[in-house]
Design an enzyme around this catalytic site. Structure first.
Site, mmCIF file in Angstrom:
data_model
loop_
_atom_site.group_PDB
_atom_site.id
_atom_site.type_symbol
_atom_site.label_atom_id
_atom_site.label_comp_id
_atom_site.label_asym_id
_atom_site.label_seq_id
_atom_site.Cartn_x
_atom_site.Cartn_y
_atom_site.Cartn_z
ATOM 1 N N GLU A 423 0.818 -1.210 0.000
ATOM 2 C CA GLU A 423 0.000 0.000 0.000
ATOM 3 C C GLU A 423 0.860 1.271 0.000
ATOM 4 O O GLU A 423 0.560 2.252 0.683
ATOM 5 C CB GLU A 423 -0.969 -0.007 1.185
ATOM 6 C CG GLU A 423 -1.933 -1.176 1.151
ATOM 7 C CD GLU A 423 -2.921 -1.189 2.309
ATOM 8 O OE1 GLU A 423 -2.770 -0.358 3.235
ATOM 9 O OE2 GLU A 423 -3.837 -2.018 2.300
ATOM 10 N N GLU A 530 -4.149 -9.015 0.235
ATOM 11 C CA GLU A 530 -4.733 -8.688 1.543
ATOM 12 C C GLU A 530 -6.237 -8.569 1.391
ATOM 13 O O GLU A 530 -6.721 -7.923 0.462
ATOM 14 C CB GLU A 530 -4.143 -7.382 2.081
ATOM 15 C CG GLU A 530 -4.583 -7.044 3.506
ATOM 16 C CD GLU A 530 -3.837 -5.817 4.049
ATOM 17 O OE1 GLU A 530 -2.599 -5.756 3.878
ATOM 18 O OE2 GLU A 530 -4.492 -4.925 4.615
#
Length: 835
Positions: A423, A530
């Site tokens: 991220e 994820e």
């Protein structure tokens, strides 16, 4: 005998082989010692303790690994914030003496730290040897130029975790992994200098071994590299040797070895070989290295996902942070083993090391237990997420840190994919997060952005080029595994995707856009790096259970006086999903290689959706104390072959209160629920997209019984009874025999039960513990994410009827007695033996 043989092959034999290169052997100058014991420690705010003459006699004596933060109090003004666990930071100093009587001019000494958080500086006799900022990386220093080989030496290690917040989760403070001291010749095998690349062709294991030799002495030297491979029965199956010559710059020696009809490393049979590498000069062994090898094939396919040894396997994974609950971040092999075994029993076959290089012990466990690994490097690159995070050091250190992760870990057969980031803000062209509250960073990361925030056209920007640089570093040191990154911007215009450097497309969340992957990323394999971010508090149920609660909203702070989230799988972060929603997508999408659920265990820090006094996560399938939440059994029913019949919640409510009863089951056609002997109806999953059945009942005290049937025959039965008043304490250890090594643990489940042994689900009694024998209480917990009780204590309140006490052995064999007491409860005593 078979059980002992399996145990020997998996655990004892690899340890004995490792001893060949850890212990000083006759005729060898190479030595490597675990150097954990007998350090002095203190918290300071200046640099004075590195001086040789500094008096450290009043400092605390301890053994490593060590995490000083976990010993502290939760406090709203600790600079880590609730996101970092609300525990203290600071500057810690460690000191140890090294006394030498060494007349060998060619001997060299090195110190190796598996991990220290963070900004770690090593001093020898008051002189700085070096500083390593990244708190998750392993590193070494050659101490020789600073040593007095004829007398006393002071080794001092400064660990500076005073600038906070520097992470989005709890990291711990101190030298939290193992430390080793090595002695070698001035010609030696480089740190992580042996690489074994295996290839399977026509039933033969072809192994290329690259050995890096370094020569700090600088003189031309001739040598021989001898390598042997041993199977799990200690039988020699391959060997080779090759001569060489090295100058000041060192040299690389490559050799080929073959194993006919090798045993393959797999999930069900994680077969390991051991390879010894000896560096020999004039018949004398100068250095030795032991490498674990697993022979297997692995690849990601565009259409069918992941294949291991030619078998199509769905990756059923979880993400794990590094802390061990009440033990903090200090590595402990028993605690890690407990975590991995609990995940395997749930059906997990893969772990994502989020979001940093893990401890070597975790990778060793995954090798030996048959668990796949995604090894991950960074949570941030140049653009930071917290004021003092790794982005401050990235530009200077990223190449060294990424290289060292790959060098250290590349021989582990469990690792099947590298991740270069999670991220990272470089996904977009520019992100302005200056001055943003720490708890709002996840909202920032998952906001929808306009096209202007993404790369337009074919021209690559600096963020895309940086992605290419990072991927090239990985490939330079390991060309055998694919590379991915965890991305929560799923547009093809994401700079990381646009770079073309990623071998496998990785999505964080966005399960609703998985259907668009073949169109948006043609020719690229795909995995969900994820997923989910469901929010659950063990023992708490918010009804009606068919209502979905998305928390927090984008407006912060989010408040709820209970500080609890429903355990029905009807509560999730607004960017995530319920467990069932994403499970259904992954299960029915062949080109999706699998998923990594956020998370396997709760962890300290990031208490989404709440702020302080919440200080631990709600994401885990297992709570911080190690007690499974209800959704654990959802995955067990889907991901394992063991029969599952699990009904919840408990049966202690208010008379007439409507209660939703859920049931996870497998290996049955139907389940029927009876309340006090009266049927409440038969339930069946109507199709392959349903994962639980449910009933809505009006509470009346008594007994709930659930019966599962297959072809009309009863296959399983579960009973839940209304518990009476708390009566006594029940103690259940995960093991009653531990090792007298000062590190072995027994995790003892503590339950408040009624006179008939039924768990009292609302009990919150304070339980007080005492010990006799050579042992200590390593920690206490109850799974509550908002409890302000210290982890290092001799008492704990029950949380929904349960708490946990962890017993740690001393170094003397002993009969250990644990006693648990509580007001108006009959006490309980448990005996544990350390040998």
């Amino acid at each position: 005998m078979k059980t002992f043989s399996n145990h020997f092959q998996r655990y004892i034999y690899p340890f004995l082989m490792t001893l060949l290169c850890l212990l000083p052997l006759s005729g060898q100058s190479a030595e490597r010692h675990l150097w954990d014991n007998g350090w002095r420690f203190s918290l300071y705010q200046d640099d004075s303790p590195q001086q040789i003459t500094f008096d450290d006699s009043h400092w605390r004596l301890l053994d490593l690994p060590h995490d000083w933060a976990i010993e502290g109090d939760f406090y709203c003004q600790n600079p880590s914030g609730a996101t970092g666990g609300a525990l203290p930071g600071g500057i810690g100093w460690y000191r140890k003496h090294l006394v030498l009587q060494d007349n060998d001019a060619q001997s060299r000494y090195s110190i190796h730290l598996d991990g220290a958080y963070m900004c770690t500086s090593v001093y020898v006799n008051g002189k700085l040897v070096g500083t390593r900022p990244y708190g998750f990386i392993s590193f070494s220093y050659d101490l020789t130029p600073f040593l007095n080989k004829q007398g006393d030496n002071v080794i001092a290690v400064k660990v500076d975790n005073s600038q906070q917040p520097n992470s989005r989760w709890y990291t711990g403070c101190g030298i939290y992994r193992h430390v080793y001291l090595s002695k070698s010749s001035d010609v030696r095998i480089a740190e992580w200098g042996v690489q074994a690349i295996s290839e399977l062709k026509k039933g033969v294991g072809n192994i290329t071994v690259n050995t890096q030799i370094e020569n700090p002495g600088g003189l031309n030297r001739r040598f021989v590299v001898r390598q042997k491979i041993w199977d799990a029965n200690h039988q020699l199956v391959a060997q080779t040797s090759k001569g060489g010559q090295t100058g000041a710059s060192g040299t690389l020696v490559s050799q080929q070895m073959r194993i006919s009809k090798p045993h393959l490393w797999s999930l069900s049979s994680p077969y390991l070989y051991k390879m010894t590498t000896e560096l020999i000069e004039n018949g004398k062994v100068l250095d030795c290295d032991t490498t674990t090898i697993g022979i297997r094939t692995a690849h990601f396919d565009v259409a069918k996902g992941f294949f291991l040894n030619g078998e199509n396997i769905k990756i059923n994974g979880v993400c794990l942070h590094g802390d061990l609950g009440c033990l903090g971040s200090a590595v402990n092999e028993d605690a890690l083993h407990r975590q991995v075994i609990m995940m395997k029993e749930m059906g997990v076959n893969a772990i994502r090391c989020s979001h940093n290089p893990p401890s070597p012990e975790l990778l060793n466990l995954c090798d030996s237990l048959g668990v796949l690994v995604m090894d991950e490097a960074f949570d941030s690159w140049l653009q930071g997420k917290t004021p003092y995070d790794y982005s401050l050091y990235f530009k200077t250190w990223f190449e060294r840190d990424l290289r060292d992760m790959v060098l250290r870990d590349r021989n582990h057969p469990s690792i099947v994919i590298w991740s270069i980031g999670n991220e990272v803000l470089e996904q977009w062209n520019k992100v302005d997060n200056k001055g943003m509250a720490l708890e709002d960073v996840n909202i920032l990361l998952n906001d929808n952005r306009s096209k202007a925030a993404l790369t337009q056209g074919d021209k690559l920007n600096l963020n895309a080029k940086l992605t290419q640089v990072l991927a090239a570093i990985v490939r330079r040191y390991d060309p055998t595994r694919p590379i991915t990154a965890g991305c929560n911007e799923v547009s093809p215009e994401n700079n990381l995707f646009k770079s073309g450097a990623l071998d496998v497309i990785g999505f964080n969340y966005h399960q609703q856009k998985v259907k668009d992957v073949p169109q948006n990323f043609p020719g690229k394999p795909f995995i969900m790096t994820e997923t989910v971010s469901a929010l659950q508090t063990r023992g708490y149920y918010k009804m009606p259970s068919d209502s979905l609660f998305r928390l927090p909203t984008k407006k912060r702070p989010f408040t709820d006086p209970t500080f609890r989230c429903s355990s029905y799988d009807n509560s999730c972060a607004y960017w995530g999903s319920t467990h069932e929603q994403t499970l259904d997508v992954v299960k029915h999408t062949p080109y999706c290689a699998g998923q990594f659920i956020w998370t396997g265990f709760d962890y300290i820090g990031e208490p989404t959706p709440f702020n302080f006094p919440a200080r631990s996560s709600y994401f885990g399938l297992v709570d911080l104390a190690g007690f499974p939440k209800d959704s654990y059994y959802l995955y067990q029913s889907e991901w394992t072959n063991k029969p599952v019949l699990y009904v919840f919640p408990h049966w202690n409510w208010i008379e007439g209160q409507p209660i939703d009863m859920w049931c996870y089951y497998n290996k049955a056609d139907e389940v029927e629920l009876f309340l006090n002997g009266k049927s409440q109806g038969v339930r069946r999953k109507q199709n392959d997209h349903e994962y639980h059945v449910a009933w809505r009942l009006n509470f009346e005290p008594g007994e709930v019984r659930v019966v599962a049937r297959k072809n009309g025959n009863v296959t399983a039965e579960k009973i839940i009874r209304t518990a009476g008043a708390p009566h006594h304490i029940r103690l259940t250890p995960d093991r009653q025999l531990i090792k007298a090594n000062g590190r072995s643990l027994s995790f003892v489940t503590v339950e408040v039960v009624d006179k008939d042994g039924n768990l009292c689900p609302w009990a919150d009694n304070n339980i007080i513990f005492s010990l006799t024998g050579d042992a200590t209480i390593a920690g206490v917990d109850n799974g509550s994410p908002f409890s302000m009780e210290r982890f290092k204590a001799s008492e704990r309140h029950a949380f929904y009827g349960k708490c946990m006490v962890v017993i740690q052995s001393g170094k003397t064999p002993s009969d250990i007695q644990l006693t648990a007491k509580g007001v108006d409860l009959q006490p309980q005593t448990l005996r544990i033996t350390s040998k």
